[in-house]
Design a protein around this motif. Structure first.
Motif, mmCIF file in Angstrom:
data_model
loop_
_atom_site.group_PDB
_atom_site.id
_atom_site.type_symbol
_atom_site.label_atom_id
_atom_site.label_comp_id
_atom_site.label_asym_id
_atom_site.label_seq_id
_atom_site.Cartn_x
_atom_site.Cartn_y
_atom_site.Cartn_z
ATOM 1 N N GLU A 198 37.283 46.291 28.022
ATOM 2 C CA GLU A 198 38.520 45.999 28.757
ATOM 3 C C GLU A 198 38.614 46.844 30.034
ATOM 4 O O GLU A 198 39.034 46.349 31.089
ATOM 5 C CB GLU A 198 39.727 46.259 27.859
ATOM 6 C CG GLU A 198 39.849 45.286 26.698
ATOM 7 C CD GLU A 198 40.968 45.654 25.750
ATOM 8 O OE1 GLU A 198 41.527 46.778 25.896
ATOM 9 O OE2 GLU A 198 41.307 44.838 24.867
ATOM 10 N N LEU A 199 38.205 48.100 29.927
ATOM 11 C CA LEU A 199 38.230 48.979 31.098
ATOM 12 C C LEU A 199 37.247 48.502 32.160
ATOM 13 O O LEU A 199 37.564 48.478 33.348
ATOM 14 C CB LEU A 199 37.900 50.417 30.679
ATOM 15 C CG LEU A 199 38.932 51.124 29.799
ATOM 16 C CD1 LEU A 199 38.357 52.418 29.258
ATOM 17 C CD2 LEU A 199 40.212 51.405 30.585
ATOM 18 N N ASN A 200 36.050 48.105 31.732
ATOM 19 C CA ASN A 200 35.048 47.608 32.680
ATOM 20 C C ASN A 200 35.540 46.343 33.380
ATOM 21 O O ASN A 200 35.325 46.156 34.585
ATOM 22 C CB ASN A 200 33.732 47.324 31.950
ATOM 23 C CG ASN A 200 32.994 48.589 31.573
ATOM 24 O OD1 ASN A 200 33.155 49.625 32.206
ATOM 25 N ND2 ASN A 200 32.196 48.522 30.526
ATOM 26 N N GLU A 201 36.181 45.466 32.615
ATOM 27 C CA GLU A 201 36.687 44.226 33.207
ATOM 28 C C GLU A 201 37.794 44.518 34.220
ATOM 29 O O GLU A 201 37.818 43.948 35.319
ATOM 30 C CB GLU A 201 37.209 43.299 32.119
ATOM 31 C CG GLU A 201 37.750 41.971 32.669
ATOM 32 C CD GLU A 201 38.138 41.002 31.569
ATOM 33 O OE1 GLU A 201 37.348 40.853 30.620
ATOM 34 O OE2 GLU A 201 39.231 40.412 31.642
ATOM 35 N N ALA A 202 38.717 45.419 33.838
ATOM 36 C CA ALA A 202 39.816 45.758 34.749
ATOM 37 C C ALA A 202 39.293 46.374 36.040
ATOM 38 O O ALA A 202 39.718 46.018 37.139
ATOM 39 C CB ALA A 202 40.796 46.710 34.049
ATOM 40 N N TYR A 203 38.322 47.281 35.913
ATOM 41 C CA TYR A 203 37.798 47.899 37.120
ATOM 42 C C TYR A 203 36.929 46.927 37.914
ATOM 43 O O TYR A 203 36.832 47.028 39.143
ATOM 44 C CB TYR A 203 36.981 49.145 36.775
ATOM 45 C CG TYR A 203 36.593 49.916 38.014
ATOM 46 C CD1 TYR A 203 37.541 50.695 38.685
ATOM 47 C CD2 TYR A 203 35.320 49.843 38.540
ATOM 48 C CE1 TYR A 203 37.213 51.380 39.842
ATOM 49 C CE2 TYR A 203 34.978 50.518 39.704
ATOM 50 C CZ TYR A 203 35.938 51.286 40.348
ATOM 51 O OH TYR A 203 35.609 51.955 41.502
ATOM 52 N N GLY A 204 36.309 45.968 37.216
ATOM 53 C CA GLY A 204 35.542 44.954 37.919
ATOM 54 C C GLY A 204 36.398 44.150 38.877
ATOM 55 O O GLY A 204 35.898 43.596 39.861
ATOM 56 N N VAL A 205 37.691 44.064 38.609
ATOM 57 C CA VAL A 205 38.613 43.338 39.491
ATOM 58 C C VAL A 205 39.284 44.300 40.474
ATOM 59 O O VAL A 205 39.210 44.130 41.691
ATOM 60 C CB VAL A 205 39.680 42.593 38.670
ATOM 61 C CG1 VAL A 205 40.733 41.965 39.593
ATOM 62 C CG2 VAL A 205 39.029 41.521 37.803
ATOM 63 N N LEU A 206 39.923 45.344 39.952
ATOM 64 C CA LEU A 206 40.693 46.233 40.823
ATOM 65 C C LEU A 206 39.797 47.131 41.676
ATOM 66 O O LEU A 206 40.245 47.655 42.696
ATOM 67 C CB LEU A 206 41.628 47.100 39.979
ATOM 68 C CG LEU A 206 42.645 46.335 39.120
ATOM 69 C CD1 LEU A 206 43.605 47.308 38.445
ATOM 70 C CD2 LEU A 206 43.429 45.318 39.957
ATOM 71 N N GLY A 207 38.536 47.303 41.272
ATOM 72 C CA GLY A 207 37.622 48.123 42.052
ATOM 73 C C GLY A 207 36.933 47.355 43.164
ATOM 74 O O GLY A 207 36.154 47.935 43.909
ATOM 75 N N ASP A 208 37.207 46.051 43.279
ATOM 76 C CA ASP A 208 36.620 45.222 44.334
ATOM 77 C C ASP A 208 37.757 44.719 45.218
ATOM 78 O O ASP A 208 38.703 44.089 44.735
ATOM 79 C CB ASP A 208 35.859 44.051 43.704
ATOM 80 C CG ASP A 208 35.165 43.203 44.753
ATOM 81 O OD1 ASP A 208 35.875 42.501 45.499
ATOM 82 O OD2 ASP A 208 33.930 43.226 44.803
ATOM 83 N N ALA A 209 37.676 45.007 46.516
ATOM 84 C CA ALA A 209 38.790 44.706 47.421
ATOM 85 C C ALA A 209 39.183 43.231 47.393
ATOM 86 O O ALA A 209 40.373 42.897 47.331
ATOM 87 C CB ALA A 209 38.417 45.141 48.843
#
Length: 312
Positions: free
Chosen positions: A48-59
């Motif tokens: 879940e953390l990887n998925e969330a950062y996969g979105v919020l970590g990409d502009a």
């Protein structure tokens, strides 16, 4: 399909900066990493953390995600469907993957199924990294290479805690020394390096031999100095020598001098092609500490009339 609040997953505000999002992600992914966490749902939480950062970590992905929710009050777990035509070319494109190597949720897949088809540039999402490899040396006796051994070593390692602070601690490891190792060879201990978000790195131990005036090592060949009595040198005969591989009987040729070399094939450091052992003969004089010993030396001097410097 349930709506996922990625900001809530990472525990950050919707106004959080890129650095704040990255810091929150790194802190949580270390906490829930399956290799260190005792939580029963650590694997699921990490995904879940990887998925969330996969979105919020990409502009671009974050902008698309924010646009979709702007003006609407979506809550985590709420029934959700992307609007018609989302990601098909008319609206913002979605994203085709996220860091971490796990399968995305249905929410992510449906929301960003066509991302990348719009031709826009996008920054690759942050990927968790393995820890750094560690390099050290271990000193062993030459005999350890002949037989194999187990040795304990202590290392000081740096670790980050859940607050991203670095601490050092002493680690003791039991190392198996395989038979036939040579000086300069590196032993790789998988997973014994520095910790990282995607697991620890490796530890590389370089083999060194302890100093010993009796031995000189050249690759797999070993040169050993052997003290020999004067009469053994002069008259020849069989002597017993303790070598790194055990005791052996060797014949000293009559008339030998210091520096003479005897070769024992295959008695060097073991290996697919074992090295050789070279015995370097060195005369050892008995001490003249008693009257009897002095008398014998005086008799030799009279009877043999030997001058080692003659003709020099």
């Amino acid at each position: 399909m349930e709506y996922k609040d990625y900001y809530q997953t990472l525990g950050v505000a919707k106004t959080a900066s890129e650095d704040e999002i990255k810091k929150a992600y790194r802190k949580l992914v270390r906490k829930y990493h399956p290799d260190v966490s005792k939580e029963a749902d650590a694997q699921k939480k990490t995904q879940e953390l990887n998925e969330a950062y996969g979105v919020l970590g990409d502009a671009e992905k974050r902008a698309a995600y924010d646009d979709l929710g702007r003006g609407q009050q979506f809550r985590a777990g709420q029934e959700f469907r992307p609007p018609p035509g989302w990601g098909a070319g008319g609206g913002r494109p979605g994203a085709g993957g996220f860091g971490g190597g796990a399968d995305p949720s249905d929410f992510f897949s449906d929301l960003f199924a066509n991302f990348g088809n719009g031709g826009g540039r996008r920054r690759q999402a942050y990927q968790p990294q393995k820890g750094d490899d560690t390099h050290a040396s271990i000193t062993i006796d030459l005999t350890d290479s002949y037989t194999g051994a187990t040795r304990k070593i202590s290392l000081m390692v740096a670790e980050r805690d859940e607050h991203d602070r670095i601490h050092t601690r002493e680690r003791t490891l039991s190392v198996n020394i395989p038979k036939g190792v040579t000086a300069g060879q590196q032993l790789r201990l998988t997973g014994q390096g520095q910790n990282g978000e995607a697991g620890p790195g490796d530890l590389y131990l370089e083999i060194q031999f302890s100093a010993n005036a009796r031995y000189r090592i050249d690759g797999r060949d070993v040169y050993q100095t052997v003290p020999v009595a004067p009469w053994e040198m002069a008259l020849g005969g069989e002597i017993e020598v303790t070598t790194p591989s055990g005791k052996v009987n060797v014949t000293v040729p009559a008339g030998s001098q210091t520096g003479r070399k005897l070769r024992l094939r295959g008695r060097g450091i073991p290996g697919k092609e074992a090295g050789d052992l070279y015995l370097l003969l060195e005369v050892a004089l008995p001490p003249a500490t008693t009257d009897k010993a002095k008398e014998l030396y005086q008799q030799m001097a009279r009877d043999m009339a030997f001058n080692p410097r003659a003709g020099g």
